[in-house]
Design a protein around this motif. Structure first.
Motif, PDB file in Angstrom:
ATOM      1  N   GLY A 125     -49.716 -23.124 -11.555  1.00  0.00           N
ATOM      2  CA  GLY A 125     -50.105 -21.607 -11.502  1.00  0.00           C
ATOM      3  C   GLY A 125     -49.164 -20.748 -11.009  1.00  0.00           C
ATOM      4  N   PHE A 126     -48.745 -19.911 -11.983  1.00  0.00           N
ATOM      5  CA  PHE A 126     -47.620 -18.961 -11.639  1.00  0.00           C
ATOM      6  C   PHE A 126     -47.869 -17.380 -11.586  1.00  0.00           C
ATOM      7  N   ASN A 127     -47.167 -16.739 -10.882  1.00  0.00           N
ATOM      8  CA  ASN A 127     -47.638 -15.145 -10.735  1.00  0.00           C
ATOM      9  C   ASN A 127     -46.930 -14.620 -11.776  1.00  0.00           C
ATOM     10  N   ARG A 128     -47.031 -13.157 -11.624  1.00  0.00           N
ATOM     11  CA  ARG A 128     -46.379 -12.447 -12.820  1.00  0.00           C
ATOM     12  C   ARG A 128     -44.914 -12.481 -12.889  1.00  0.00           C
ATOM     13  N   ALA A 129     -44.181 -12.922 -11.961  1.00  0.00           N
ATOM     14  CA  ALA A 129     -42.981 -13.077 -11.805  1.00  0.00           C
ATOM     15  C   ALA A 129     -42.504 -14.711 -12.344  1.00  0.00           C
ATOM     16  N   LEU A 130     -43.377 -15.351 -12.624  1.00  0.00           N
ATOM     17  CA  LEU A 130     -43.465 -16.779 -12.979  1.00  0.00           C
ATOM     18  C   LEU A 130     -42.872 -17.761 -11.803  1.00  0.00           C
ATOM     19  N   GLU A 131     -43.553 -17.386 -10.657  1.00  0.00           N
ATOM     20  CA  GLU A 131     -43.078 -18.229  -9.595  1.00  0.00           C
ATOM     21  C   GLU A 131     -44.269 -19.165  -9.103  1.00  0.00           C
ATOM     22  N   LEU A 132     -44.158 -20.476  -8.911  1.00  0.00           N
ATOM     23  CA  LEU A 132     -45.178 -21.348  -8.572  1.00  0.00           C
ATOM     24  C   LEU A 132     -45.915 -20.517  -7.493  1.00  0.00           C
ATOM     25  N   GLN A 133     -47.302 -20.654  -7.621  1.00  0.00           N
ATOM     26  CA  GLN A 133     -48.102 -20.139  -6.379  1.00  0.00           C
ATOM     27  C   GLN A 133     -49.371 -21.196  -6.294  1.00  0.00           C
ATOM     28  N   TYR A 134     -49.509 -22.111  -7.480  1.00  0.00           N
ATOM     29  CA  TYR A 134     -50.647 -23.104  -7.271  1.00  0.00           C
ATOM     30  C   TYR A 134     -50.349 -24.222  -7.656  1.00  0.00           C
ATOM     31  N   ARG A 135     -50.505 -25.334  -7.358  1.00  0.00           N
ATOM     32  CA  ARG A 135     -50.348 -26.816  -7.661  1.00  0.00           C
ATOM     33  C   ARG A 135     -51.271 -27.492  -7.235  1.00  0.00           C
ATOM     34  N   LEU A 150     -70.284 -25.910  -7.196  1.00  0.00           N
ATOM     35  CA  LEU A 150     -68.916 -26.498  -6.866  1.00  0.00           C
ATOM     36  C   LEU A 150     -68.123 -25.191  -7.109  1.00  0.00           C
ATOM     37  N   ARG A 151     -67.033 -25.361  -5.886  1.00  0.00           N
ATOM     38  CA  ARG A 151     -66.008 -24.300  -5.802  1.00  0.00           C
ATOM     39  C   ARG A 151     -65.057 -24.735  -6.912  1.00  0.00           C
ATOM     40  N   ARG A 152     -64.642 -23.446  -7.618  1.00  0.00           N
ATOM     41  CA  ARG A 152     -63.763 -23.645  -8.822  1.00  0.00           C
ATOM     42  C   ARG A 152     -62.362 -23.208  -8.250  1.00  0.00           C
ATOM     43  N   ASP A 153     -61.609 -24.285  -7.562  1.00  0.00           N
ATOM     44  CA  ASP A 153     -60.403 -24.236  -7.119  1.00  0.00           C
ATOM     45  C   ASP A 153     -59.370 -23.223  -7.785  1.00  0.00           C
ATOM     46  N   LEU A 154     -58.835 -23.831  -9.160  1.00  0.00           N
ATOM     47  CA  LEU A 154     -57.823 -23.133  -9.901  1.00  0.00           C
ATOM     48  C   LEU A 154     -58.437 -21.829 -10.256  1.00  0.00           C
ATOM     49  N   TYR A 155     -59.620 -21.541 -10.554  1.00  0.00           N
ATOM     50  CA  TYR A 155     -60.080 -20.082 -10.923  1.00  0.00           C
ATOM     51  C   TYR A 155     -59.763 -19.234  -9.792  1.00  0.00           C
ATOM     52  N   LYS A 156     -60.440 -19.581  -8.609  1.00  0.00           N
ATOM     53  CA  LYS A 156     -60.455 -18.954  -7.335  1.00  0.00           C
ATOM     54  C   LYS A 156     -58.888 -18.439  -7.051  1.00  0.00           C
ATOM     55  N   ALA A 157     -58.024 -19.609  -7.117  1.00  0.00           N
ATOM     56  CA  ALA A 157     -56.659 -19.570  -6.616  1.00  0.00           C
ATOM     57  C   ALA A 157     -55.772 -18.601  -7.483  1.00  0.00           C
ATOM     58  N   MET A 158     -56.358 -18.462  -9.018  1.00  0.00           N
ATOM     59  CA  MET A 158     -55.655 -17.701  -9.882  1.00  0.00           C
ATOM     60  C   MET A 158     -56.048 -16.452  -9.836  1.00  0.00           C
ATOM     61  N   ILE A 159     -57.194 -16.185  -9.412  1.00  0.00           N
ATOM     62  CA  ILE A 159     -57.703 -14.676  -9.277  1.00  0.00           C
ATOM     63  C   ILE A 159     -56.917 -13.922  -7.988  1.00  0.00           C
ATOM     64  N   ALA A 160     -56.649 -14.745  -6.949  1.00  0.00           N
ATOM     65  CA  ALA A 160     -55.973 -14.109  -5.728  1.00  0.00           C
ATOM     66  C   ALA A 160     -54.375 -13.807  -6.535  1.00  0.00           C
ATOM     67  N   VAL A 161     -53.640 -14.971  -7.246  1.00  0.00           N
ATOM     68  CA  VAL A 161     -52.386 -14.756  -7.675  1.00  0.00           C
ATOM     69  C   VAL A 161     -52.505 -13.458  -8.543  1.00  0.00           C
ATOM     70  N   ALA A 162     -53.514 -13.294  -9.547  1.00  0.00           N
ATOM     71  CA  ALA A 162     -53.610 -12.133 -10.234  1.00  0.00           C
ATOM     72  C   ALA A 162     -53.822 -10.770  -9.560  1.00  0.00           C
ATOM     73  N   THR A 164     -52.533 -10.451  -6.193  1.00  0.00           N
ATOM     74  CA  THR A 164     -51.620 -10.332  -5.033  1.00  0.00           C
ATOM     75  C   THR A 164     -50.242 -10.904  -5.006  1.00  0.00           C
ATOM     76  N   ALA A 165     -50.335 -11.795  -6.448  1.00  0.00           N
ATOM     77  CA  ALA A 165     -49.150 -12.434  -6.616  1.00  0.00           C
ATOM     78  C   ALA A 165     -48.797 -13.766  -5.733  1.00  0.00           C
ATOM     79  N   ARG A 166     -49.863 -13.921  -4.859  1.00  0.00           N
ATOM     80  CA  ARG A 166     -49.786 -15.097  -4.006  1.00  0.00           C
ATOM     81  C   ARG A 166     -50.740 -16.206  -4.116  1.00  0.00           C
ATOM     82  N   GLY A 167     -50.732 -17.251  -4.158  1.00  0.00           N
ATOM     83  CA  GLY A 167     -51.688 -18.148  -4.034  1.00  0.00           C
ATOM     84  C   GLY A 167     -52.040 -18.506  -2.707  1.00  0.00           C
ATOM     85  N   PRO A 168     -53.315 -19.536  -2.463  1.00  0.00           N
ATOM     86  CA  PRO A 168     -53.752 -19.722  -1.276  1.00  0.00           C
ATOM     87  C   PRO A 168     -52.604 -20.829  -0.632  1.00  0.00           C
TER      88      PRO A 168
END
Length: 196
Positions: A125-135, A150-162, A164-168
């Motif tokens: 999962g990459f932010n708008r600068a195409l920097e990795l923020q989720y693996r 069930l927690r949607r880990d990828l989905y929740k992480a990428m909402i945060a990235v969208a 703040t540009a930062r992953g958990p």
């Protein structure tokens, strides 16, 4: 045997490539990005881990689009050794599951190697600068049916990235079937360099 992907190397820059898609067109990975980021997923057709979650992968891709996150999937498996992962079977798989994102063929496996992909599924999962923020994983279900709530880990992480540009900071590794790498013809079966 299951393979486990490493965790996020925060800030690693995405690598672009142009690969053929099942829609008959070549796609640039960077062109698949949305205004707020991109998910690059390594999947395949025959892996039981992928089969168990493909409908949820489709759901996450559709839902993340509303947050400005693009999505692309890549199959890098050796189709000679695993015919179920051939380009023709990829087309059938995409149709069967109504994939809403480009499904691309990495025949020479160069993109999978550039990304350090390990298993199917493997999510980057990459932010708008195409920097990795989720693996990490899609969710905790592995090969089982998803339990209610069930927690949607990828989905929740990428909402945060969208937003703040930062992953958990806390992420859980993806697990799945290992990428089916091609055998280097310069090596013999006992691991010794083949004689030319």
């Amino acid at each position: 045997m299951a393979a486990i992907a490493p965790l996020c190397d925060f800030g690693w820059k995405a690598v672009d490539a142009r690969l053929p898609g099942v829609d008959g067109r070549a796609h640039s990975l960077f062109d698949c990005a949305g205004p707020n980021g991109l998910v690059v997923a390594f999947i395949c057709n025959h892996c039981p881990y992928v089969k168990a979650v493909i409908d949820r992968i489709v759901r996450e891709a559709i839902d993340l689009e509303t947050y400005g996150i693009g999505f692309v999937a890549i199959n890098a498996n050796d189709a000679n050794a695993y015919p179920d992962d051939s380009f023709g079977k990829m087309k059938a798989f995409a149709d069967e599951h109504a994939l809403p994102f480009p499904y691309l063929h990495d025949e020479d496996q160069s993109v999978a190697r550039a990304y350090g992909a390990v298993c199917t599924p493997d999510f980057f999962g990459f932010n708008r600068a195409l920097e990795l923020q989720y693996r990490g994983r899609l969710d905790a279900s592995r090969k089982e049916a998803a339990q209610p709530g069930l927690r949607r880990d990828l989905y929740k992480a990428m909402i945060a990235v969208a937003g703040t540009a930062r992953g958990p900071q806390e992420q859980h590794a993806s697990i799945g079937c290992s990428i089916k790498w091609k055998v280097d013809p310069s090596w013999s079966t006992d691991g010794q360099t083949a004689l030319s």
